[in-house]
Motif scaffolding. Structure first.
Motif, PDB file in Angstrom:
ATOM      1  N   TRP A   1      -5.682 -29.683 -69.134  1.00  0.00           N
ATOM      2  CA  TRP A   1      -6.765 -29.088 -68.343  1.00  0.00           C
ATOM      3  C   TRP A   1      -6.353 -27.721 -67.816  1.00  0.00           C
ATOM      4  O   TRP A   1      -5.178 -27.444 -67.628  1.00  0.00           O
ATOM      5  N   ILE A   2      -7.369 -26.907 -67.560  1.00  0.00           N
ATOM      6  CA  ILE A   2      -7.169 -25.607 -66.922  1.00  0.00           C
ATOM      7  C   ILE A   2      -7.944 -25.595 -65.604  1.00  0.00           C
ATOM      8  O   ILE A   2      -9.118 -25.987 -65.561  1.00  0.00           O
ATOM      9  N   VAL A   3      -7.271 -25.178 -64.548  1.00  0.00           N
ATOM     10  CA  VAL A   3      -7.930 -24.990 -63.251  1.00  0.00           C
ATOM     11  C   VAL A   3      -8.082 -23.483 -63.045  1.00  0.00           C
ATOM     12  O   VAL A   3      -7.091 -22.751 -63.030  1.00  0.00           O
ATOM     13  N   TYR A   4      -9.321 -23.020 -62.923  1.00  0.00           N
ATOM     14  CA  TYR A   4      -9.605 -21.595 -62.761  1.00  0.00           C
ATOM     15  C   TYR A   4      -9.800 -21.279 -61.275  1.00  0.00           C
ATOM     16  O   TYR A   4     -10.529 -21.986 -60.567  1.00  0.00           O
ATOM     17  N   LEU A   5      -9.171 -20.186 -60.815  1.00  0.00           N
ATOM     18  CA  LEU A   5      -9.201 -19.825 -59.403  1.00  0.00           C
ATOM     19  C   LEU A   5      -9.743 -18.414 -59.187  1.00  0.00           C
ATOM     20  O   LEU A   5      -9.586 -17.542 -60.054  1.00  0.00           O
ATOM     21  N   ASN A   6     -10.338 -18.197 -58.007  1.00  0.00           N
ATOM     22  CA  ASN A   6     -10.730 -16.841 -57.642  1.00  0.00           C
ATOM     23  C   ASN A   6      -9.597 -16.170 -56.873  1.00  0.00           C
ATOM     24  O   ASN A   6      -8.510 -16.731 -56.728  1.00  0.00           O
ATOM     25  N   ASN A   7      -9.845 -14.975 -56.355  1.00  0.00           N
ATOM     26  CA  ASN A   7      -8.757 -14.242 -55.699  1.00  0.00           C
ATOM     27  C   ASN A   7      -8.376 -14.815 -54.333  1.00  0.00           C
ATOM     28  O   ASN A   7      -7.424 -14.354 -53.707  1.00  0.00           O
ATOM     29  N   SER A   8      -9.119 -15.830 -53.861  1.00  0.00           N
ATOM     30  CA  SER A   8      -8.752 -16.541 -52.632  1.00  0.00           C
ATOM     31  C   SER A   8      -8.085 -17.880 -52.951  1.00  0.00           C
ATOM     32  O   SER A   8      -7.871 -18.699 -52.058  1.00  0.00           O
TER      33      SER A   8
END
Length: 232
Positions: free
Chosen positions: A134-141
């Motif tokens: 799996w890939i967990v995608y994050l924003n800049n926070s």
């Protein structure tokens, strides 16, 4: 004595030993796993209290609640004193706990540590009998934008399409990703393939200014973090 011929129900115990009363007096966290299960089943057999029966069940699975949650009604009924109704009560309680944990994982939390990633992903892949990546995608926070399965089955380089990973990241305006996969064997050490895929994705991310913050190997109750071990 006549008492010895009676079923050892919770009502027959000394007040200090009754798990229901203990829960009300001291709170749920004061009870052992066996005492909580004893409340579910209510009574044991003629020669065994509900708590002793619960301890015997837990001892047979090395006191692992994840393993207990995988037992079927027929598995549980192999223990003397556990009938169909009691087996169903145990299964129901553990399934509610699993669903509660899954709902907590869906609340779009902020990632603050490898442990927080484990808490999010363990309910999804920690108990599977096959591997998933799996890939967990994050924003800049460092808030989770998306959790997405990339592949299913054995982990090899051919199953990881770097273009798909970073196309999705660009679509989401993600600034970082975390890689996760499970080891059904329970072993936490990364394989050569694990390390190779991590390096491949990290290198690709650098060209797009999208960081690979970590890669977690997840099992039922533990995890291995590439970042924590300084091998990312």
């Amino acid at each position: 004595m006549e008492y010895e011929n009676k079923s050892l129900s919770i009502k027959a115990w000394a007040e200090d030993d009754r798990p229901r009363e203990k829960l009300l007096l001291k709170g749920k966290s004061a009870l052992s796993d066996a005492e909580l299960i004893a409340i579910l089943i209510g009574s044991g057999s003629r020669n065994e209290s509900a708590v002793d029966l619960s301890k015997r069940i837990l001892n047979s699975i090395e006191n692992n609640l994840n393993t207990l949650g995988k037992l079927t009604a027929l598995d549980l009924q192999k223990f003397k004193g556990i009938g169909e109704a009691k087996a169903i009560s145990i299964i129901t309680a553990l399934e509610l706990g699993r669903r509660r944990r899954l709902e907590e994982a869906l609340e779009v939390p902020k990632i603050t540590s490898s442990k927080s990633v484990f808490e999010i992903m363990q309910p999804l892949i920690g108990e599977l009998q096959h591997e998933e990546f799996w890939i967990v995608y994050l924003n800049n926070s460092n808030k989770v934008l998306l959790k997405e399965q990339l592949s299913k089955g054995g982990l090899t380089g051919t199953l990881v399409d770097v273009r798909l990973v970073f196309k999705r990241a660009l679509d989401l305006f993600a600034t970082a990703v975390i890689l996760c996969h499970n080891h059904p064997s329970g072993k936490l050490q990364p394989s050569v393939a694990d390390k190779s895929i991590t390096s491949k994705l990290k290198l690709a991310g650098e060209t797009l200014d999208i960081k690979v913050l970590d890669h977690l190997i997840i099992t039922e109750n533990a995890y291995f973090s590439f970042a924590d071990e300084s091998i990312l």
